[in-house]
Scaffold this motif. Sequence first.
Motif, PDB file in Angstrom:
ATOM      1  N   ASN A 305       0.807  -1.227   0.000  1.00 33.54           N
ATOM      2  CA  ASN A 305       0.000   0.000   0.000  1.00 33.54           C
ATOM      3  C   ASN A 305       0.840   1.276   0.000  1.00 33.54           C
ATOM      4  O   ASN A 305       0.286   2.376  -0.056  1.00 33.54           O
ATOM      5  CB  ASN A 305      -0.919   0.022   1.225  1.00 33.54           C
ATOM      6  N   THR A 306       2.154   1.138   0.053  1.00 39.06           N
ATOM      7  CA  THR A 306       3.000   2.322   0.220  1.00 39.06           C
ATOM      8  C   THR A 306       2.866   3.300  -0.942  1.00 39.06           C
ATOM      9  O   THR A 306       2.787   4.517  -0.733  1.00 39.06           O
ATOM     10  CB  THR A 306       4.467   1.905   0.386  1.00 39.06           C
ATOM     11  N   GLY A 307       2.846   2.812  -2.167  1.00 39.81           N
ATOM     12  CA  GLY A 307       2.778   3.702  -3.320  1.00 39.81           C
ATOM     13  C   GLY A 307       1.542   4.575  -3.315  1.00 39.81           C
ATOM     14  O   GLY A 307       1.625   5.802  -3.493  1.00 39.81           O
ATOM     15  N   GLN A 308       0.375   3.973  -3.107  1.00 40.32           N
ATOM     16  CA  GLN A 308      -0.860   4.765  -3.130  1.00 40.32           C
ATOM     17  C   GLN A 308      -0.960   5.678  -1.913  1.00 40.32           C
ATOM     18  O   GLN A 308      -1.474   6.798  -2.010  1.00 40.32           O
ATOM     19  CB  GLN A 308      -2.077   3.844  -3.197  1.00 40.32           C
ATOM     20  N   ASP A 309      -0.458   5.231  -0.756  1.00 36.17           N
ATOM     21  CA  ASP A 309      -0.491   6.088   0.433  1.00 36.17           C
ATOM     22  C   ASP A 309       0.443   7.285   0.267  1.00 36.17           C
ATOM     23  O   ASP A 309       0.128   8.406   0.691  1.00 36.17           O
ATOM     24  CB  ASP A 309      -0.099   5.284   1.677  1.00 36.17           C
ATOM     25  N   ALA A 310       1.618   7.060  -0.338  1.00 32.12           N
ATOM     26  CA  ALA A 310       2.548   8.169  -0.579  1.00 32.12           C
ATOM     27  C   ALA A 310       1.959   9.169  -1.560  1.00 32.12           C
ATOM     28  O   ALA A 310       2.075  10.393  -1.372  1.00 32.12           O
ATOM     29  CB  ALA A 310       3.874   7.627  -1.103  1.00 32.12           C
ATOM     30  N   ALA A 311       1.291   8.676  -2.605  1.00 32.28           N
ATOM     31  CA  ALA A 311       0.670   9.574  -3.582  1.00 32.28           C
ATOM     32  C   ALA A 311      -0.397  10.436  -2.916  1.00 32.28           C
ATOM     33  O   ALA A 311      -0.479  11.657  -3.155  1.00 32.28           O
ATOM     34  CB  ALA A 311       0.061   8.752  -4.724  1.00 32.28           C
ATOM     35  N   ALA A 312      -1.213   9.834  -2.048  1.00 32.77           N
ATOM     36  CA  ALA A 312      -2.256  10.587  -1.349  1.00 32.77           C
ATOM     37  C   ALA A 312      -1.655  11.650  -0.455  1.00 32.77           C
ATOM     38  O   ALA A 312      -2.142  12.789  -0.385  1.00 32.77           O
ATOM     39  CB  ALA A 312      -3.133   9.629  -0.541  1.00 32.77           C
ATOM     40  N   ALA A 313      -0.556  11.300   0.259  1.00 34.90           N
ATOM     41  CA  ALA A 313       0.092  12.266   1.156  1.00 34.90           C
ATOM     42  C   ALA A 313       0.680  13.431   0.370  1.00 34.90           C
ATOM     43  O   ALA A 313       0.516  14.606   0.745  1.00 34.90           O
ATOM     44  CB  ALA A 313       1.174  11.560   1.969  1.00 34.90           C
ATOM     45  N   LEU A 314       1.369  13.149  -0.722  1.00 39.14           N
ATOM     46  CA  LEU A 314       2.000  14.208  -1.509  1.00 39.14           C
ATOM     47  C   LEU A 314       0.961  15.111  -2.165  1.00 39.14           C
ATOM     48  O   LEU A 314       1.144  16.343  -2.237  1.00 39.14           O
ATOM     49  CB  LEU A 314       2.913  13.588  -2.574  1.00 39.14           C
ATOM     50  N   HIS A 315      -0.140  14.537  -2.629  1.00 38.17           N
ATOM     51  CA  HIS A 315      -1.213  15.367  -3.214  1.00 38.17           C
ATOM     52  C   HIS A 315      -1.806  16.283  -2.139  1.00 38.17           C
ATOM     53  O   HIS A 315      -2.114  17.454  -2.407  1.00 38.17           O
ATOM     54  CB  HIS A 315      -2.305  14.489  -3.819  1.00 38.17           C
ATOM     55  N   SER A 316      -1.958  15.769  -0.918  1.00 38.54           N
ATOM     56  CA  SER A 316      -2.498  16.592   0.168  1.00 38.54           C
ATOM     57  C   SER A 316      -1.555  17.743   0.503  1.00 38.54           C
ATOM     58  O   SER A 316      -1.986  18.902   0.661  1.00 38.54           O
ATOM     59  CB  SER A 316      -2.735  15.726   1.406  1.00 38.54           C
ATOM     60  N   LEU A 317      -0.263  17.448   0.600  1.00 40.51           N
ATOM     61  CA  LEU A 317       0.714  18.494   0.915  1.00 40.51           C
ATOM     62  C   LEU A 317       0.775  19.542  -0.200  1.00 40.51           C
ATOM     63  O   LEU A 317       0.867  20.751   0.064  1.00 40.51           O
ATOM     64  CB  LEU A 317       2.097  17.858   1.128  1.00 40.51           C
ATOM     65  N   HIS A 318       0.720  19.087  -1.449  1.00 38.28           N
ATOM     66  CA  HIS A 318       0.742  20.012  -2.581  1.00 38.28           C
ATOM     67  C   HIS A 318      -0.486  20.921  -2.569  1.00 38.28           C
ATOM     68  O   HIS A 318      -0.384  22.139  -2.814  1.00 38.28           O
ATOM     69  CB  HIS A 318       0.794  19.210  -3.886  1.00 38.28           C
ATOM     70  N   ALA A 319      -1.633  20.347  -2.252  1.00 40.49           N
ATOM     71  CA  ALA A 319      -2.870  21.131  -2.203  1.00 40.49           C
ATOM     72  C   ALA A 319      -2.838  22.180  -1.103  1.00 40.49           C
ATOM     73  O   ALA A 319      -3.502  23.217  -1.197  1.00 40.49           O
ATOM     74  CB  ALA A 319      -4.065  20.201  -1.997  1.00 40.49           C
ATOM     75  N   GLN A 320      -2.049  21.906  -0.041  1.00 38.65           N
ATOM     76  CA  GLN A 320      -1.938  22.853   1.070  1.00 38.65           C
ATOM     77  C   GLN A 320      -0.878  23.928   0.819  1.00 38.65           C
ATOM     78  O   GLN A 320      -0.642  24.768   1.683  1.00 38.65           O
ATOM     79  CB  GLN A 320      -1.603  22.115   2.361  1.00 38.65           C
ATOM     80  N   GLY A 321      -0.236  23.866  -0.334  1.00 36.01           N
ATOM     81  CA  GLY A 321       0.694  24.936  -0.698  1.00 36.01           C
ATOM     82  C   GLY A 321       2.161  24.603  -0.577  1.00 36.01           C
ATOM     83  O   GLY A 321       3.014  25.495  -0.705  1.00 36.01           O
ATOM     84  N   ALA A 322       2.507  23.343  -0.333  1.00 34.92           N
ATOM     85  CA  ALA A 322       3.924  22.987  -0.219  1.00 34.92           C
ATOM     86  C   ALA A 322       4.641  23.250  -1.535  1.00 34.92           C
ATOM     87  O   ALA A 322       4.137  22.923  -2.615  1.00 34.92           O
ATOM     88  CB  ALA A 322       4.063  21.521   0.164  1.00 34.92           C
ATOM     89  N   SER A 323       5.834  23.840  -1.445  1.00 31.54           N
ATOM     90  CA  SER A 323       6.611  24.144  -2.648  1.00 31.54           C
ATOM     91  C   SER A 323       7.898  23.330  -2.718  1.00 31.54           C
ATOM     92  O   SER A 323       8.589  23.341  -3.737  1.00 31.54           O
ATOM     93  CB  SER A 323       6.962  25.638  -2.684  1.00 31.54           C
ATOM     94  N   ALA A 324       8.245  22.643  -1.638  1.00 30.55           N
ATOM     95  CA  ALA A 324       9.443  21.790  -1.572  1.00 30.55           C
ATOM     96  C   ALA A 324       9.134  20.671  -0.587  1.00 30.55           C
ATOM     97  O   ALA A 324       8.203  20.786   0.230  1.00 30.55           O
ATOM     98  CB  ALA A 324      10.659  22.595  -1.137  1.00 30.55           C
TER      99      ALA A 324
END
Length: 503
Positions: A305-324
């Motif tokens: 499940n690591t791949g899909q969980d990592a994708a969900a986490a990164l999409h959430s961080l990106h949506a919150q404005g993360a730039s790095a």
Amino acid sequence: MAAAAAMRTADRASAISYSALPALSTRVVVRGKGNNIIGQRPLLKRAIIARASQQTGRTEACQLFAAPSALGTFAAALTPYVAVLASALVAASPAAATLAPGEILQLQETLTVIWETADSGFVDPIDRLAWDQARQDASEQLEHAHKKEEGYSIMQTMLSTLGDPFTRLLAPSQSRIFQADTTGQVIHIGMQAQKADTEAGPFVRVAFVLTGSPAHKAGLHVGDIVTAINGRQAAGISSEELNRLLRRDVQLLVKQSRPNSPMATRSLYLQARPVEVYPIVYALLPGEEMGAPVGYMAIQSFGTNTGQDAAAALHSLHAQGASAYVIDLRGNSGGLVSAGLEVSGQLLHKDDVFVHVSHRDGYEGPMPVEEEGFLAGSPLAVLVNSGTASTSEMLAATLHVNAHAPLIGEHSYGKGRTQRIMNMKDGATLLVSTSLVTTPAFGRIDKVGLEPDKICRSGVDLPDALKSEPLEEEKLAGDLQADPCVRMAVHALADAPPLTDRL
């Protein structure tokens, strides 16, 4: 004449009581046509045991013996008279001396599969003489195994002659733990314990209890004091060993205090079982130096499940404005290579090289990133330490080479080989190292590891993955800012040149 002599020998054996025998041996002397062959005869022995079991209905194993005063020399003509000798052996053998013939045969079949799989695919050159001898020794030793566990140990000893600690056989009990780890679970009693020092001395307290786990069902609460583990004083056990002990069946002595109840000491035996874990821990960190927040993601295992969980986490961080982004791989001992490749597909460009792969016969080729990452080109920093191994090192290396991500922390473990995994019929699991991997720049990983660009040693505990759902981001962000390595990574991102200058 030879046949008659063999019959008389068997008759004499049947008249001898077990207590009267001066010695037991499985050594058989066979003479015939000018040959004088002295050696083990496992096939003859198995035939005798099977016939004896059939005649008597007893399933316990029978030792084939040759008492110096009674059985002397076995002639090759003995085989037709197996039934006569078998009845004497059943009476003379101690009860349950070895495994039943069928169990030994199953272990021998497993041995054959293991040997042939390793022989054909093991990545390093094989010392043929030693390897063939190891098989012969293992086969002979299996004939006298008393328990299946002993049989697995014999086969593991054979594999150890290859000199690779990662080529190994997991007995069914160990296989259960391995299978759980690769499917996003851990075998655990469902609690975390934390060491603390006070003026009264060191102590161990329960820091977390997973709902529905064995610890929860036994009535453990956060704050309970653990005084002993498996009969040892808990305060004297290191944090690393403490974590290992909580992943298996364990005996605890616990002091508990409850409202309206006096302090009570309880002895608890907890059986570990598979519990769900959340392999990805993430949070948004303040990034004043960069003018935008920084996304933090810790990957604690590479399972299905690591791949899909990592994708969900990164999409959430990106949506919150993360730039790095800071990718934390500390303490991650690896797992499925395919899961590491999936994560790289979120962060790198399609067709970037994940690793280069070689087999015993030579170089096979590159393993490419299979997707165009939606965060490809974003500034990255990677945290590593001595516990970063295998798939974690592969991901760290490809991010370092392809995305110019600085490696921050300590020297990594150095496991640059992958294993073929085979599930055996009896529940055991075989792992054979079949390939070596190098970094996208052809840098060696195996037995070398990755050297960090910036050295940092953190005494702060890593985020806890033993949760049924993600940690509360606000609290986690506060804890992470106390981690000097996380702070160093954020500073490194702020000081990095623009991406166009690095390409």
